[in-house]
Motif scaffolding. Structure first.
Motif, short mmCIF file in Angstrom:
data_model
loop_
_atom_site.label_atom_id
_atom_site.label_comp_id
_atom_site.label_asym_id
_atom_site.label_seq_id
_atom_site.Cartn_x
_atom_site.Cartn_y
_atom_site.Cartn_z
N ALA A 80 1.19 -1.14 0.17
CA ALA A 80 0.15 -0.03 0.00
C ALA A 80 0.63 0.91 0.40
O ALA A 80 0.72 2.04 -0.41
CB ALA A 80 -1.16 0.29 0.77
N TYR A 81 1.92 1.51 0.69
CA TYR A 81 3.29 2.40 0.95
C TYR A 81 4.01 2.55 -0.72
O TYR A 81 4.50 3.54 -0.95
CB TYR A 81 3.37 2.40 1.83
CG TYR A 81 3.01 2.97 3.72
CD1 TYR A 81 3.65 4.07 3.76
CD2 TYR A 81 2.33 1.55 3.97
CE1 TYR A 81 2.39 4.17 4.63
CE2 TYR A 81 2.19 2.90 4.53
CZ TYR A 81 2.02 3.73 5.71
OH TYR A 81 1.57 4.44 6.67
N MET A 82 3.97 1.20 -1.09
CA MET A 82 4.83 1.24 -2.07
C MET A 82 3.87 2.30 -3.95
O MET A 82 4.68 2.55 -4.41
CB MET A 82 5.78 0.31 -2.86
CG MET A 82 6.57 -0.30 -1.91
SD MET A 82 6.88 -1.90 -2.26
CE MET A 82 7.64 -1.39 -3.63
N VAL A 83 3.40 2.34 -3.87
CA VAL A 83 1.92 2.53 -4.65
C VAL A 83 2.07 4.01 -5.16
O VAL A 83 1.61 4.86 -4.03
CB VAL A 83 0.74 1.56 -4.63
CG1 VAL A 83 -0.15 2.26 -5.58
CG2 VAL A 83 0.63 0.27 -4.51
N GLU A 84 2.14 4.59 -5.69
CA GLU A 84 2.06 5.58 -6.64
C GLU A 84 1.92 6.01 -7.57
O GLU A 84 2.67 5.23 -8.44
CB GLU A 84 3.50 6.48 -6.15
CG GLU A 84 3.55 6.77 -4.32
CD GLU A 84 3.03 7.62 -3.37
OE1 GLU A 84 2.85 8.32 -3.61
OE2 GLU A 84 3.34 7.35 -2.25
N PRO A 85 0.74 7.01 -7.67
CA PRO A 85 0.54 7.62 -9.36
C PRO A 85 1.52 8.24 -10.16
O PRO A 85 2.52 8.70 -9.43
CB PRO A 85 -0.60 8.50 -8.87
CG PRO A 85 -0.39 9.43 -7.16
CD PRO A 85 0.57 8.35 -6.73
N THR A 121 -6.73 4.18 -5.58
CA THR A 121 -7.43 2.95 -4.82
C THR A 121 -6.80 1.55 -4.90
O THR A 121 -7.40 0.87 -4.12
CB THR A 121 -8.59 2.45 -6.96
OG1 THR A 121 -9.25 3.88 -7.35
CG2 THR A 121 -9.75 1.32 -6.86
N ASN A 122 -6.15 1.47 -5.43
CA ASN A 122 -4.98 -0.01 -5.27
C ASN A 122 -4.36 0.57 -4.38
O ASN A 122 -4.88 -0.04 -3.36
CB ASN A 122 -4.25 0.04 -6.71
CG ASN A 122 -4.64 -0.57 -7.99
OD1 ASN A 122 -5.97 -0.91 -7.47
ND2 ASN A 122 -4.13 -0.40 -9.10
N SER A 123 -4.03 1.51 -3.47
CA SER A 123 -3.48 2.07 -2.41
C SER A 123 -4.29 1.67 -1.45
O SER A 123 -4.23 1.47 -0.28
CB SER A 123 -2.34 3.34 -2.25
OG SER A 123 -2.04 3.00 -1.55
N GLY A 124 -5.27 2.44 -2.14
CA GLY A 124 -6.48 2.24 -1.09
C GLY A 124 -7.47 0.62 -0.34
O GLY A 124 -7.25 0.51 0.60
N ILE A 125 -6.82 0.29 -0.98
CA ILE A 125 -7.18 -1.46 -0.83
C ILE A 125 -6.70 -2.34 -0.07
O ILE A 125 -6.93 -2.64 0.30
CB ILE A 125 -7.72 -1.97 -2.35
CG1 ILE A 125 -8.88 -1.18 -2.84
CG2 ILE A 125 -8.15 -3.17 -2.41
CD1 ILE A 125 -9.59 -1.50 -4.98
N ALA A 126 -5.15 -1.94 -0.57
CA ALA A 126 -4.69 -2.64 -0.19
C ALA A 126 -4.06 -2.57 1.43
O ALA A 126 -4.27 -3.50 2.29
CB ALA A 126 -3.21 -2.53 -0.46
N ALA A 127 -4.37 -1.11 1.63
CA ALA A 127 -4.70 -0.25 3.11
C ALA A 127 -5.62 -1.37 4.02
O ALA A 127 -5.84 -1.33 4.83
CB ALA A 127 -4.71 1.49 3.18
N GLY A 128 -6.59 -1.07 3.34
CA GLY A 128 -8.00 -1.85 3.42
C GLY A 128 -7.24 -3.14 3.97
O GLY A 128 -8.61 -3.56 5.20
N ALA A 170 -2.07 9.10 2.69
CA ALA A 170 -3.06 8.58 1.26
C ALA A 170 -1.98 9.26 -0.46
O ALA A 170 -1.84 10.81 -0.01
CB ALA A 170 -4.30 8.98 1.38
N PRO A 171 -1.76 8.71 -1.15
CA PRO A 171 -1.22 9.08 -2.24
C PRO A 171 -2.38 10.99 -3.01
O PRO A 171 -3.93 10.23 -3.16
CB PRO A 171 -1.09 8.19 -2.92
CG PRO A 171 -1.63 6.97 -2.53
CD PRO A 171 -2.06 6.80 -1.26
N GLU A 172 -1.86 11.62 -3.24
CA GLU A 172 -2.70 12.53 -3.93
C GLU A 172 -2.13 12.51 -5.17
O GLU A 172 -1.64 12.51 -5.88
CB GLU A 172 -2.67 13.36 -2.82
CG GLU A 172 -2.51 13.48 -1.68
CD GLU A 172 -3.08 14.72 -1.16
OE1 GLU A 172 -2.31 15.95 -1.63
OE2 GLU A 172 -2.85 15.00 -0.05
N LEU A 173 -3.07 13.12 -5.93
CA LEU A 173 -2.88 13.50 -7.95
C LEU A 173 -2.20 14.52 -7.35
O LEU A 173 -2.60 16.02 -7.13
CB LEU A 173 -4.03 13.35 -8.66
CG LEU A 173 -4.63 11.35 -8.71
CD1 LEU A 173 -5.80 11.97 -9.70
CD2 LEU A 173 -3.34 10.91 -9.31
#
Length: 116
Positions: free
Chosen positions: A46-51, A61-68, A113-116
Protein backbone atom coordinates in the motif's frame (compact mmCIF):
# COMPACT_ATOMS: atom_id res chain seq x y z
CA UNK A 1 -19.33 -32.01 49.01
CA UNK A 2 -15.80 -32.83 47.92
CA UNK A 3 -12.70 -30.70 48.06
CA UNK A 4 -10.30 -30.27 45.20
CA UNK A 5 -7.25 -32.48 45.68
CA UNK A 6 -4.84 -31.23 43.04
CA UNK A 7 -3.54 -27.95 41.75
CA UNK A 8 -5.93 -26.49 39.22
CA UNK A 9 -4.92 -23.62 36.96
CA UNK A 10 -7.38 -20.79 37.38
CA UNK A 11 -8.29 -18.08 34.95
CA UNK A 12 -5.33 -15.81 34.30
CA UNK A 13 -2.74 -18.24 35.66
CA UNK A 14 0.11 -19.35 33.45
CA UNK A 15 0.27 -22.90 32.17
CA UNK A 16 2.80 -25.25 33.64
CA UNK A 17 6.11 -25.21 31.78
CA UNK A 18 6.80 -28.36 29.88
CA UNK A 19 7.24 -29.76 26.41
CA UNK A 20 3.56 -29.36 25.55
CA UNK A 21 3.58 -25.75 26.76
CA UNK A 22 6.65 -24.89 24.73
CA UNK A 23 5.28 -26.55 21.59
CA UNK A 24 1.94 -24.78 21.98
CA UNK A 25 3.65 -21.44 22.46
CA UNK A 26 5.87 -22.05 19.43
CA UNK A 27 2.93 -23.01 17.22
CA UNK A 28 0.93 -19.96 18.30
CA UNK A 29 3.93 -17.69 17.79
CA UNK A 30 4.50 -19.06 14.27
CA UNK A 31 0.83 -18.59 13.36
CA UNK A 32 0.81 -15.01 14.61
CA UNK A 33 4.17 -14.17 13.00
CA UNK A 34 3.05 -15.52 9.62
CA UNK A 35 -0.11 -13.41 9.92
CA UNK A 36 1.98 -10.33 10.72
CA UNK A 37 4.34 -10.99 7.81
CA UNK A 38 1.43 -11.22 5.37
CA UNK A 39 -0.13 -8.09 6.86
CA UNK A 40 3.19 -6.25 6.72
CA UNK A 41 3.66 -7.21 3.07
CA UNK A 42 0.21 -5.91 2.16
CA UNK A 43 0.79 -2.69 4.13
CA UNK A 44 4.17 -2.22 2.46
CA UNK A 45 2.51 -2.71 -0.92
CA UNK A 46 0.00 0.00 0.00
CA UNK A 47 2.87 2.38 0.76
CA UNK A 48 4.80 1.51 -2.40
CA UNK A 49 1.91 2.33 -4.76
CA UNK A 50 2.23 5.90 -6.03
CA UNK A 51 0.40 7.49 -8.97
CA UNK A 52 2.43 8.02 -12.16
CA UNK A 53 0.64 11.25 -12.98
CA UNK A 54 -2.64 13.13 -12.69
CA UNK A 55 -4.42 10.51 -14.80
CA UNK A 56 -3.49 7.56 -12.55
CA UNK A 57 -6.53 7.28 -10.28
CA UNK A 58 -6.22 3.50 -10.33
CA UNK A 59 -3.02 3.70 -8.27
CA UNK A 60 -4.81 5.64 -5.54
CA UNK A 61 -7.61 3.08 -5.54
CA UNK A 62 -5.12 0.21 -5.37
CA UNK A 63 -3.29 1.85 -2.46
CA UNK A 64 -6.54 2.30 -0.56
CA UNK A 65 -7.61 -1.28 -1.20
CA UNK A 66 -4.24 -2.63 -0.05
CA UNK A 67 -4.37 -0.49 3.11
CA UNK A 68 -7.93 -1.66 3.79
CA UNK A 69 -6.91 -5.30 3.36
CA UNK A 70 -3.95 -4.71 5.67
CA UNK A 71 -6.30 -3.24 8.27
CA UNK A 72 -8.65 -6.23 7.97
CA UNK A 73 -5.74 -8.65 8.31
CA UNK A 74 -4.58 -6.71 11.35
CA UNK A 75 -7.97 -7.25 12.96
CA UNK A 76 -7.71 -10.99 12.25
CA UNK A 77 -4.19 -11.25 13.70
CA UNK A 78 -5.21 -9.15 16.71
CA UNK A 79 -8.12 -11.52 17.38
CA UNK A 80 -5.80 -14.52 17.05
CA UNK A 81 -3.34 -12.85 19.40
CA UNK A 82 -6.13 -12.16 21.89
CA UNK A 83 -7.20 -15.80 21.71
CA UNK A 84 -3.66 -17.08 22.27
CA UNK A 85 -2.99 -14.62 25.10
CA UNK A 86 -6.29 -15.56 26.75
CA UNK A 87 -5.31 -19.23 26.52
CA UNK A 88 -1.96 -18.30 28.13
CA UNK A 89 0.07 -19.52 25.16
CA UNK A 90 1.50 -16.06 24.44
CA UNK A 91 2.22 -12.99 26.55
CA UNK A 92 0.41 -9.70 26.23
CA UNK A 93 3.32 -7.86 24.55
CA UNK A 94 2.32 -9.65 21.34
CA UNK A 95 -0.46 -7.05 21.00
CA UNK A 96 2.17 -4.45 20.05
CA UNK A 97 2.65 -5.86 16.54
CA UNK A 98 -0.99 -5.64 15.41
CA UNK A 99 -1.23 -2.18 16.97
CA UNK A 100 1.74 -0.91 14.95
CA UNK A 101 0.43 -2.45 11.73
CA UNK A 102 -3.06 -1.04 12.35
CA UNK A 103 -1.64 2.46 12.85
CA UNK A 104 0.40 2.12 9.63
CA UNK A 105 -2.67 1.01 7.64
CA UNK A 106 -4.87 3.77 9.08
CA UNK A 107 -2.22 6.39 8.32
CA UNK A 108 -2.02 5.20 4.72
CA UNK A 109 -5.79 5.41 4.41
CA UNK A 110 -5.96 8.93 5.88
CA UNK A 111 -3.00 11.28 6.35
CA UNK A 112 -0.48 9.55 4.10
CA UNK A 113 -2.84 8.67 1.25
CA UNK A 114 -1.37 9.33 -2.22
CA UNK A 115 -2.60 12.41 -4.02
CA UNK A 116 -2.85 13.35 -7.67
Amino acid sequence: MSASTGPVAGVGERRQPGAAGRVGTAVCAVVVIVGHLVTGFVALTAYMVEPNGPWDKQAITNSGIAAGIALALTVVTALLTWLFVKAAWLRSWWFALPAVLAVAAILRLTLLAPEL
